[in-house]
Scaffold this active site. Structure first.
Site, short mmCIF file in Angstrom:
data_model
loop_
_atom_site.label_atom_id
_atom_site.label_comp_id
_atom_site.label_asym_id
_atom_site.label_seq_id
_atom_site.Cartn_x
_atom_site.Cartn_y
_atom_site.Cartn_z
N SER A 100 0.86 -1.19 0.00
CA SER A 100 0.00 0.00 0.00
C SER A 100 0.89 1.23 0.00
O SER A 100 2.03 1.19 0.51
CB SER A 100 -0.86 -0.01 1.27
OG SER A 100 -1.47 1.26 1.46
N TYR A 159 -2.55 -0.57 10.37
CA TYR A 159 -2.62 -0.95 8.95
C TYR A 159 -1.32 -0.56 8.23
O TYR A 159 -0.69 -1.39 7.56
CB TYR A 159 -3.83 -0.29 8.29
CG TYR A 159 -3.95 -0.57 6.81
CD1 TYR A 159 -4.46 -1.78 6.35
CD2 TYR A 159 -3.54 0.38 5.87
CE1 TYR A 159 -4.56 -2.04 4.99
CE2 TYR A 159 -3.63 0.12 4.51
CZ TYR A 159 -4.14 -1.09 4.08
OH TYR A 159 -4.24 -1.35 2.72
N1 LIG Z 1 -8.52 -0.42 -2.11
C1 LIG Z 1 -7.47 0.35 -1.86
O1 LIG Z 1 -7.52 1.58 -2.03
C2 LIG Z 1 -6.20 -0.28 -1.38
C3 LIG Z 1 -5.08 0.56 -1.23
C4 LIG Z 1 -3.88 0.00 -0.82
C5 LIG Z 1 -3.79 -1.36 -0.59
N2 LIG Z 1 -4.91 -2.15 -0.73
C6 LIG Z 1 -4.75 -3.57 -0.47
O2 LIG Z 1 -5.38 -4.33 -1.49
C7 LIG Z 1 -5.72 -5.61 -0.98
C8 LIG Z 1 -7.16 -5.93 -1.36
O3 LIG Z 1 -8.02 -5.07 -0.63
P1 LIG Z 1 -9.36 -4.45 -1.26
O4 LIG Z 1 -9.17 -2.97 -1.32
O5 LIG Z 1 -9.74 -5.19 -2.47
O6 LIG Z 1 -10.39 -4.71 -0.07
P2 LIG Z 1 -11.61 -5.73 0.06
O7 LIG Z 1 -12.60 -5.50 -1.03
O8 LIG Z 1 -12.07 -5.58 1.47
O9 LIG Z 1 -10.94 -7.15 -0.17
C9 LIG Z 1 -10.16 -7.78 0.82
C10 LIG Z 1 -10.05 -9.24 0.46
O10 LIG Z 1 -9.22 -9.88 1.45
C11 LIG Z 1 -9.90 -11.02 1.92
N3 LIG Z 1 -9.55 -11.29 3.30
C12 LIG Z 1 -9.63 -10.48 4.38
N4 LIG Z 1 -9.25 -11.13 5.50
C13 LIG Z 1 -8.94 -12.39 5.12
C14 LIG Z 1 -8.50 -13.56 5.79
N5 LIG Z 1 -8.31 -13.56 7.14
N6 LIG Z 1 -8.28 -14.68 5.09
C15 LIG Z 1 -8.47 -14.69 3.75
N7 LIG Z 1 -8.88 -13.64 3.04
C16 LIG Z 1 -9.12 -12.50 3.73
C17 LIG Z 1 -11.39 -10.72 1.77
O11 LIG Z 1 -12.10 -11.94 1.60
P3 LIG Z 1 -13.00 -12.68 2.70
O12 LIG Z 1 -13.60 -11.62 3.58
O13 LIG Z 1 -14.00 -13.43 1.88
O14 LIG Z 1 -12.05 -13.58 3.41
C18 LIG Z 1 -11.40 -9.94 0.46
O15 LIG Z 1 -11.46 -10.82 -0.63
C19 LIG Z 1 -5.48 -5.55 0.54
O16 LIG Z 1 -4.25 -6.16 0.86
C20 LIG Z 1 -5.41 -4.06 0.81
O17 LIG Z 1 -4.67 -3.77 1.96
C21 LIG Z 1 -6.10 -1.64 -1.12
#
Ligand SMILES: NC(=O)c1ccc[n+]([C@@H]2O[C@H](COP(=O)([O-])OP(=O)(O)OC[C@H]3O[C@@H](n4cnc5c(N)ncnc54)[C@H](OP(=O)(O)O)[C@@H]3O)[C@@H](O)[C@H]2O)c1
Length: 251
Positions: A143, A157
């Site tokens: 991130s 985080y």
């Molecule tokens: N969106 C942004 O702006 C942004 C920015 C920087 C970094 N990121 C990173 O991008 C990645 C994806 O996030 P996102 O933005 O797409 O958020 P999201 O829509 O909330 O997706 C998070 C994913 O992680 C899974 N997850 C969470 N806890 C888990 C666990 N204990 N075991 C297995 N799977 C788990 C969730 O699936 P289940 O709940 O079904 O397990 C979901 O599929 C993350 O690492 C996040 O930190 C996102």
């Protein structure tokens, strides 16, 4: 070309959209998360659009290290006839967290366990497969918040993302220009379930646009990529040198 790709956290947001984009490129997919029903729906959608690819889904909680090893090894066996898993995207993540010392150690612990300990287990399990096959591409979704300490809800985080970011860099240092590649992707603000309650800001982009930039950087196997490049490449340079008082206005 990496034909067989394992993505964790594929049940929503960036993980699900990466699956859509890689499926459109004709890649076979192994998709895991805790919500198996969501993965089954995604699998049906992908196979309807791209009937020629293979999609396999599995339930996995990345905070259970043994389950991570079992899951990755079982996908390696399942995909062996197709040439083996040749890219693993460590994407599962949790955006929870509360200011330290306010009685919510539970939320901070869950965030650290998911993003750092879970990420470590996934990197271990991935490297086990890649060392055995002498090749592979490990992708760590970090991130922009990994670059500096952040306040309040972002503190744990950002620290967990800094940890996994450093882990990936350490692996790159070790593996050099050998046959196992390691990429660190640092998304800026991209729409997903994690930030669905955050209001529109000029910096946030749609899931489709953000993930298109992520997939392009992953395909190029860039060592590090801040995505989308505008404005996150220049902002990344700026954030690294901002004084602490300026950081207090962020996050
Ligand atoms: N969106 C942004 O702006 C942004 C920015 C920087 C970094 N990121 C990173 O991008 C990645 C994806 O996030 P996102 O933005 O797409 O958020 P999201 O829509 O909330 O997706 C998070 C994913 O992680 C899974 N997850 C969470 N806890 C888990 C666990 N204990 N075991 C297995 N799977 C788990 C969730 O699936 P289940 O709940 O079904 O397990 C979901 O599929 C993350 O690492 C996040 O930190 C996102």
């Amino acid at each position: 070309m990496r034909q067989n790709i394992l993505i964790t956290g594929a049940s929503s947001g960036l993980g699900a959209q990466m699956a859509r984009d890689f499926a459109a490129l004709g890649r076979n997919l192994a998709l895991v998360a805790r919500r198996k029903d969501r993965l089954e729906e995604l699998k049906a959608e992908l196979l309807q659009r791209h009937p020629q690819i293979t999609v396999s889904v599995g339930q996995l909680d990345v905070t259970d290290p043994e389950a991570v090893f079992t899951s990755f090894r079982s996908f390696a066996t399942e995909f062996a006839p197709l040439g083996g898993i040749d890219r693993i995207i460590v994407n599962a993540g949790l955006g929870k967290g509360q200011p330290l010392g306010t009685g919510r150690f539970d939320a901070n612990l869950e965030t650290a366990r998911t993003n750092f300990i879970g990420g470590l287990a996934q990197c271990e399990a991935a490297l086990e497969l890649f060392r055995a096959q002498h090749s592979g591409h490990l992708v760590v979704i970090s991130s922009m918040s990994a670059l500096r300490g952040m306040r309040k809800n972002m503190t744990t985080y950002a620290a967990s993302k800094a940890g996994i970011d450093a882990l990936a860099e350490g692996l790159r240092v070790e593996l050099g220009s050998g046959p196992i590649r390691v990429s660190t992707i640092r998304p800026g603000y991209i729409r997903s379930e994690m930030n669905e309650r955050v209001k529109n800001t000029p910096l946030i982009v749609s899931t489709e646009k953000g993930v298109r930039a992520m997939v392009a950087a992953i395909e190029k196997e860039r060592p590090t990529a801040n995505v989308p490049a505008w404005p996150w490449v220049p902002l990344g340079l700026l954030v690294r040198v901002l004084p602490t008082r300026a950081l207090a206005r962020m996050g």
